[in-house]
Structures are given as structure tokens and as C-alpha cells.
Design a protein around this motif. Structure first.
Motif, PDB file in Angstrom:
ATOM      1  N   VAL A 160      -0.279   4.286   9.006  1.00 38.33           N
ATOM      2  CA  VAL A 160       0.242   4.646   7.687  1.00 38.33           C
ATOM      3  C   VAL A 160      -0.786   5.374   6.830  1.00 38.33           C
ATOM      4  N   ARG A 195       0.856  -1.178   0.000  1.00 35.24           N
ATOM      5  CA  ARG A 195       0.000   0.000   0.000  1.00 35.24           C
ATOM      6  C   ARG A 195       0.891   1.227   0.000  1.00 35.24           C
ATOM      7  N   ARG A 196       0.346   2.360  -0.359  1.00 32.29           N
ATOM      8  CA  ARG A 196       1.121   3.597  -0.409  1.00 32.29           C
ATOM      9  C   ARG A 196       1.096   4.279   0.956  1.00 32.29           C
ATOM     10  N   ALA A 197       2.238   4.821   1.312  1.00 30.66           N
ATOM     11  CA  ALA A 197       2.347   5.569   2.568  1.00 30.66           C
ATOM     12  C   ALA A 197       3.189   6.811   2.320  1.00 30.66           C
ATOM     13  N   THR A 198       2.901   7.852   3.078  1.00 31.59           N
ATOM     14  CA  THR A 198       3.636   9.108   2.950  1.00 31.59           C
ATOM     15  C   THR A 198       4.541   9.299   4.160  1.00 31.59           C
ATOM     16  N   LEU A 233       6.310  -0.553  10.808  1.00 31.86           N
ATOM     17  CA  LEU A 233       5.237   0.272  10.254  1.00 31.86           C
ATOM     18  C   LEU A 233       3.874  -0.189  10.752  1.00 31.86           C
TER      19      LEU A 233
END
Length: 292
Positions: free
Chosen positions: A112, A31-34, A107
Motif C-alpha cells: 500500500v 493509513r492512507r493509500a492510493t 490489502l
């Protein structure tokens, strides 16, 4: 110029290799995380937080994500790390405002869905990005007198000690010098008294020496004067952030404070020392008269 290019390429390749290792050990679902990472020098010199998006998966730690960002979009991101196993103490940072090791912060422990902030330790001068200058700790350590054993007490030229005495200092030897305890200490973080106060990590070192059954030195006066133990007001914040779970305040700092109080501020103890001192002087005078 060529040397600088080679150095930059080595950093990129190192990040790529680390990211590849992370991919092979992490889960398959991504998944995308910043990540909101501090870039540059101090805020007064133009440093600021900058957002980077990357893919994350099960099993990753913050350091994995930093390496991935280095490989994908920020080849010049400066970060200090070595073992990636929580034993070298190199990758200390402030994650969402909490002093932690990046390699030991999973994480899965963080949200996230929101940007994850990664900043350098605030108690120390900033070099660049996530790298700080922690050399004040090494200067402070040089002020502490080294381990000094007495003469061997066994016929074979070795020493004997009780197991309980040896066990007492074993906890202090677990320190990995990540300096997270120094970072969270308000005396160093808020007041920047690095030259007046050695800080919790070095007080643990002094405790390790003072409580060692074979060490013969007395560092009590140094604790009060040059080491600045009086600055510590035992808030226990250092104990809370220690990744090795050393009970810094209760097992190291408070016993050292008690020694200083007994030596410097206990009126009864002062009286006893005064009487003993006079007796020694009187005894010395009689011996000199006899020798004459």
C-alpha cells in the motif's frame, strides 16, 4: 430526471453502507493509500486511470476500499459486486495486473506504499469503469447440450452411481463463474475469439457433463468443432487464477482433449469404428432380408 437522481443517490448510499460495514469489521489503525482506478470507457473513447486516496486499515479488502472511494469522492464509480464473500463471482477485476476477486484480495497482501491499480477484465468489452460485458460467456453456454440422463436403472424409478464417479465431477461444480479464467486465457484476451472458443470456464462445464455417470450424450464432435477446444494450448494460466482452486487444465481440459484426439485423430480407433460400422450395416442387411 428524478429517476436518475434517485438511482445515483441509491448508489452513493449503498457505498456508504458498505464502507460503514468495512469500518466496523476492520482494525482501528489507519493509513492512507492510493488506488489507481480505471474510469470511463475504453482507452480509445477517453477512458483512463485516475488516482484516489483513502484511509485503509487492517482486515480490509480491495472491494472495501472501492466502496469507501465511492462514498467519499467518486459516487459515480461503476463496480459490479454482490455477496462480498467470494461466492458470487461478481467483483472480478485486475489488481496490479493480476485477475482476482476484489472481495478476496486483502490489502495486507499488497504494497500500500505504492499506488494499487484496479482495472476491469481486459478479455471482455468495457461497459464503464470496472464493469465489463461478459454476456459472450452466456451465449457460449447456450451452445452446450444440457445434462441428459438415461432411463432410471432402479425399480423405484431412481438412478444408482458409484461414489467415486460422483466425486469426480464435484470439483467442477465449485465454479462461481467469476470468469477470471476466461480473462487470463490468451485466446480470448489477446485474440478475442469469443465466438469460436468457449474458453476454460465452459470447458469445465462440458467436463462436468461428459464425466457425469448418468449423462448419456457424447459431445466430442462439438468440442472439436463449435466449442473450439483445439485453440487451447494448455498453458495452465486459467488454473493459476481460479479462486476456487479448480484444477482446470489437468482435470477438465486435458481429459476432454484426449477424448477428441482418440475420436478424431487416432488411426487405430478410426479403423475399429470403421469395422464395427460395417458389421452393424451387414447385420442390419441380413435382418431386413429375413424380414422380407
Amino acid at each position: 430526471m428524478a429517476g436518475a437522481e434517485t438511482f445515483s443517490r441509491n448508489i452513493v448510499e449503498s457505498g456508504q453502507r458498505a464502507a460503514a460495514r468495512s469500518d466496523s469489521s476492520a482494525g482501528t489503525e489507519t493509513r492512507r493509500a492510493t488506488f489507481r482506478i480505471w474510469r470511463g470507457g475504453a482507452a480509445s473513447a477517453g477512458g483512463q486511470l485516475q488516482d484516489y486516496a483513502t484511509s485503509v486499515s487492517e482486515g480490509m479488502v480491495v472491494l472495501d476500499a472501492i466502496h469507501q472511494i465511492q462514498a467519499e469522492s467518486a459516487a459515480d464509480l461503476a463496480v459490479r459486486w454482490n455477496c462480498k464473500a467470494g461466492k458470487c463471482g461478481s467483483c472480478s477485476a485486475e489488481i496490479n495486473g493480476n485477475p482476482r476477486l476484489m472481495c478476496m484480495t486483502r490489502l495486507s497482501e499488497l504494497n500500500v506504499a505504492e499506488p494499487i491499480t484496479v482495472e476491469p477484465m481486459r478479455a471482455f468489452p468495457l461497459v464503464k469503469d470496472l464493469v465489463t460485458d461478459v454476456s459472450s460467456n452466456f451465449r457460449a453456454k447456450k451452445k452446450i447440450r444440457k445434462f441428459t440422463p438415461g432411463a432410471p436403472d432402479a425399480p423405484d424409478g431412481t438412478w444408482r452411481m458409484a461414489q467415486a464417479d460422483a466425486d469426480r465431477v464435484q470439483e467442477f461444480r465449485k465454479c462461481i463463474e467469476c470468469f477470471l479464467c476466461q480473462d487470463v486465457c490468451h485466446v480470448l484476451r489477446d485474440h478475442q475469439l469469443h465466438e469460436q472458443f468457449v474458453g476454460p470456464r465452459l470447458l469445465v462445464h462440458v467436463a462436468q457433463l461428459e464425466m457425469h455417470p448418468l449423462d448419456i450424450l457424447d459431445r466430442t464432435s462439438e468440442l472439436k468443432e463449435s466449442h473450439g477446444i483445439g485453440y487451447c494450448n494448455i498453458t495452465k494460466c486459467c488454473t493459476k487464477v481460479c479462486p476456487e482452486h479448480i484444477t482446470i487444465t489437468d482435470n477438465a481440459i486435458i481429459p476432454l482433449k484426449e477424448r477428441v484426439v482418440d475420436r478424431e485423430y487416432d488411426p487405430l480407433a478410426k479403423l475399429v469404428r470403421l469395422i464395427r460400422g460395417k458389421k452393424r450395416e451387414a447385420g442390419g442387411g441380413k435382418r431386413e432380408a429375413g424380414n422380407g
